[in-house]
Design a protein around this motif. Structure first.
Motif, PDB file in Angstrom:
ATOM      1  N   PRO A 130       0.771  -1.206  -0.055  1.00  0.00           N
ATOM      2  CA  PRO A 130       0.062   0.071   0.007  1.00  0.00           C
ATOM      3  C   PRO A 130       0.861   1.351  -0.055  1.00  0.00           C
ATOM      4  O   PRO A 130       1.834   1.241   0.641  1.00  0.00           O
ATOM      5  N   ARG A 132      -0.280   5.020   0.565  1.00  0.00           N
ATOM      6  CA  ARG A 132      -1.183   5.775   1.062  1.00  0.00           C
ATOM      7  C   ARG A 132      -0.712   7.195   0.821  1.00  0.00           C
ATOM      8  O   ARG A 132      -1.326   8.195   1.039  1.00  0.00           O
ATOM      9  N   THR A 133       0.779   7.357   1.295  1.00  0.00           N
ATOM     10  CA  THR A 133       1.325   8.612   1.366  1.00  0.00           C
ATOM     11  C   THR A 133       2.424   8.610   0.343  1.00  0.00           C
ATOM     12  O   THR A 133       3.022   7.634   0.175  1.00  0.00           O
ATOM     13  N   TYR A 197      -3.279  -3.329  -4.179  1.00  0.00           N
ATOM     14  CA  TYR A 197      -3.439  -1.983  -3.825  1.00  0.00           C
ATOM     15  C   TYR A 197      -3.357  -0.955  -5.061  1.00  0.00           C
ATOM     16  O   TYR A 197      -2.449  -0.961  -5.887  1.00  0.00           O
ATOM     17  N   SER A 199      -3.225   3.169  -5.522  1.00  0.00           N
ATOM     18  CA  SER A 199      -3.322   4.571  -4.966  1.00  0.00           C
ATOM     19  C   SER A 199      -4.092   5.251  -5.940  1.00  0.00           C
ATOM     20  O   SER A 199      -3.453   5.563  -7.150  1.00  0.00           O
ATOM     21  N   LEU A 264      -6.970   2.974  -2.436  1.00  0.00           N
ATOM     22  CA  LEU A 264      -6.642   4.010  -1.450  1.00  0.00           C
ATOM     23  C   LEU A 264      -6.916   5.318  -2.053  1.00  0.00           C
ATOM     24  O   LEU A 264      -5.812   5.858  -2.786  1.00  0.00           O
TER      25      LEU A 264
END
Length: 339
Positions: A130, A132-133, A197, A199, A264
């Protein structure tokens, strides 16, 4: 005399991108009343993607479909269509790219006759881990060629130039952590089976500039009325490709959900951070083109024009109620549900 034409595409035959190009060939045959016999070659069987432009130019195929990042540096002006300028959806990307081509007619396509030109949907990070940032991007090896690779590097990842047909295995074996690609690839290339995942970083809005082009001699040899048929169908298919790129995004996202992929969505704040991180890619593009002999003001004008067309066509997409799984809330399918 029947005129035989070859039509080539590198996408796997079951994909929508392959099917629509095959439909172009079949429809050209049918609407010519059989005077043209167009034979379709899918899945890179006649020409692989990197060889497509040269193959069209030299007549190995009469018509071919590919994108400009398979030949880095060959079409520097058109490569700019894929800059991270916030292109929000496949439908908008197709219209923006077409408008740009019609307005500026880059000389780099002079060796062929361009039939259709379009961006696809914005690429995002599809990964085994993942992200996420921005901080999560560090250390991730992501398949991304050309300008896409510069975007990945600007976000903190490591770009890899793996050919698209080898990416599935590369992710499955852990050689690559992921791929810079739109939703549709979750199904088209089955990435949803190996990368769990996404993004949803559409705010960056970097697309792949695709073209459908014809050998100039093959076009010029056609009788006038059949040239007219090719021209008419090119206009029709320009919009059909735009809608296709949009539709397959919805299909790809749904397929990913079935396979347990987690989406995400970036917050507005995080999306703005990602946008800011890729700004140097635009500055670098301008600098590179100035190095190739273009004027700085001219290149900046192209970027401004593309941004303006994105804004215009996003408003049109909202007005026409064409849903997309990327882009602002007003174009998402949820916006069209009657509460």
């Amino acid at each position: 005399n029947v005129i035989n034409l070859k039509v080539a595409n590198f996408f796997p035959p079951p994909s929508a991108q392959s099917r629509i190009t095959q439909e172009f060939a079949e429809e050209l045959t049918a609407r010519s009343g059989g005077r043209i016999k167009a034979q379709f070659f899918g899945g890179g069987s006649l020409l692989a993607a990197p060889a497509m432009y040269k193959g069209i130019e030299t007549g190995i195929t009469d018509i071919g479909y590919s994108h400009v990042y398979y030949t880095p540096g060959r079409m520097p002006v058109t490569e700019g269509l894929g800059l991270p300028i916030g292109t929000p959806t496949g439908w908008v990307g197709a219209h923006m790219a077409y408008d740009f081509y019609q307005k500026y007619k880059p000389k780099e396509f002079d060796g062929v006759k361009v039939l259709c030109i379009h961006g696809n949907a914005p690429s995002m990070i599809i990964s085994r881990k993942p992200a996420r940032t921005l901080e999560d991007m560090k250390g991730l090896t992501i398949r991304a060629p050309s300008i896409s690779g510069e975007c990945v590097a600007a976000l903190g990842g490591t770009p890899a130039p793996t050919p698209m047909m080898e990416v599935y295995d590369a992710i499955a074996k852990g050689v690559n952590d992921g791929v810079w690609a739109p939703y549709e690839t979750l199904k088209t290339f089955r990435f949803a089976e190996v990368a769990k995942y996404v993004s949803v970083s559409w705010q960056i809005g970097s697309v792949y500039p695709f073209y459908l082009a014809m050998n100039k001699n093959s076009y010029n040899k056609l009788p006038r009325d059949l040239q007219g048929l090719v021209d008419t169908m090119s206009g029709e298919y320009q919009e059909r490709y735009a809608l296709m790129w949009n539709e397959i995004e919805l299909v790809g996202k749904a397929f990913g959900a079935e396979k347990g992929v987690t989406y995400l969505e970036l917050s507005d704040e995080e999306g703005a951070r990602w946008q800011k991180a890729v700004e140097p890619v635009i500055a670098n593009y301008i600098k590179n083109l100035v190095g190739k002999g273009f004027k700085e003001a001219e290149v900046k004008e192209w970027v401004d024009y593309m941004r303006a067309r994105n804004k215009y066509w996003t408003e049109k997409q909202i007005e026409y109620k064409i849903p997309s799984p990327t882009g602002p809330a007003a174009v998402r399918p949820e916006a069209y549900v009657i509460k």
